[in-house]
Design an enzyme around this catalytic site. Structure first.
Site, PDB file in Angstrom:
ATOM      1  N   CYS A   1       0.193   3.925   2.717  1.00 41.97           N
ATOM      2  CA  CYS A   1       0.600   3.474   4.044  1.00 41.97           C
ATOM      3  C   CYS A   1       2.013   3.958   4.389  1.00 41.97           C
ATOM      4  O   CYS A   1       2.345   4.134   5.560  1.00 41.97           O
ATOM      5  CB  CYS A   1       0.540   1.951   4.140  1.00 41.97           C
ATOM      6  SG  CYS A   1      -1.134   1.293   3.911  1.00 41.97           S
TER       7      CYS A   1
ATOM      8  N   CYS B   1       0.838  -1.207   0.000  1.00 43.57           N
ATOM      9  CA  CYS B   1       0.000   0.000   0.000  1.00 43.57           C
ATOM     10  C   CYS B   1       0.868   1.251   0.000  1.00 43.57           C
ATOM     11  O   CYS B   1       1.568   1.527   0.974  1.00 43.57           O
ATOM     12  CB  CYS B   1      -0.904  -0.046   1.227  1.00 43.57           C
ATOM     13  SG  CYS B   1      -1.708   1.497   1.641  1.00 43.57           S
TER      14      CYS B   1
END
Length: 169
Positions: free
Chosen positions: A70, A67
Site C-alpha cells: 500500500c 500493508c
C-alpha cells in the site's frame, strides 16, 4: 460475528502476498458493486457513498496501514486520480484499520489526493470478498465490477492503468 471477523482477518493475513506481491488481475463478472456509505478521513467531508459516483468509473481500493504494498500504491493512486479525473475517474480507498491513529499516521507519510473512507468493522471488505491487501475493484459508470486485482507491484501497474483507461473509454 466477532469470531467470524477474527477468523476472516487471520485468513487474510495468511493469504497476503509478499511485500511487492501482485496476486493477479481478473476481469470482473459484471456483477453490481455492493453499495456502501462510510465516513471519510476528512472531518470536513463527513461521509461518502459509492452510489454518489454513478456515471463515473470508480477505482475502489481496500487497504490497511500495515500493508507494505500500500505504501507504493498510494502515490500511484494519487497520480491516477490526478491524470484521469477529468475523464471521469474517482479513486476511493477504503481503510480497514481498527484504530484511527494508524490511519492518520499512514496518511501523513503517504498523503492521498483522493477519497479515503474508513471501514473499521470490515463489512464493506466482506461485501466485496476482499482476500488480500491491497485489493482493488474497477467499477464501471453503470455500477458494475469490470476488473479486480489483489496485491500491488509498481512494475506491473501499467496493467491496472490499462484497465482504468478501458473502463473510461
Amino acid at each position: 460475528m466477532r469470531i467470524r471477523l477474527l477468523i476472516s482477518l487471520l485468513i487474510l493475513i495468511l493469504a497476503l502476498p509478499a511485500p511487492t506481491g501482485f496476486a493477479g488481475v481478473t476481469r470482473g463478472d459484471g456483477a453490481p458493486a455492493p453499495d456502501f456509505t462510510l465516513p471519510t478521513s476528512s472531518t470536513s467531508s463527513g461521509t461518502m457513498s459509492l452510489h454518489d459516483f454513478r456515471g463515473k468509473v470508480v477505482y475502489v481500493d481496500f487497504w490497511a496501514s500495515w500493508c507494505m504494498p500500500c505504501r507504493q500504491s498510494f502515490p500511484w493512486m494519487s497520480s491516477m486520480s490526478d491524470r484521469y479525473a477529468a475523464q471521469g475517474l474517482v479513486v476511493v480507498s477504503v481503510n480497514l484499520d481498527k484504530k484511527r491513529d494508524a490511519v492518520d499516521e499512514f496518511l501523513q507519510r503517504f498523503p492521498a489526493t483522493f477519497v479515503v473512507a474508513l471501514d473499521p468493522s470490515g463489512k464493506t471488505a466482506e461485501a466485496f470478498h476482499v482476500a488480500a491487501m491491497p485489493s482493488s475493484f474497477i467499477v464501471s459508470r453503470t455500477g458494475k465490477i469490470v476488473y479486480t486485482h489483489a496485491g500491488f507491484d509498481l512494475a506491473k501497474a501499467q496493467t491496472i492503468e490499462d484497465q482504468i483507461k478501458e473502463a473510461l473509454s
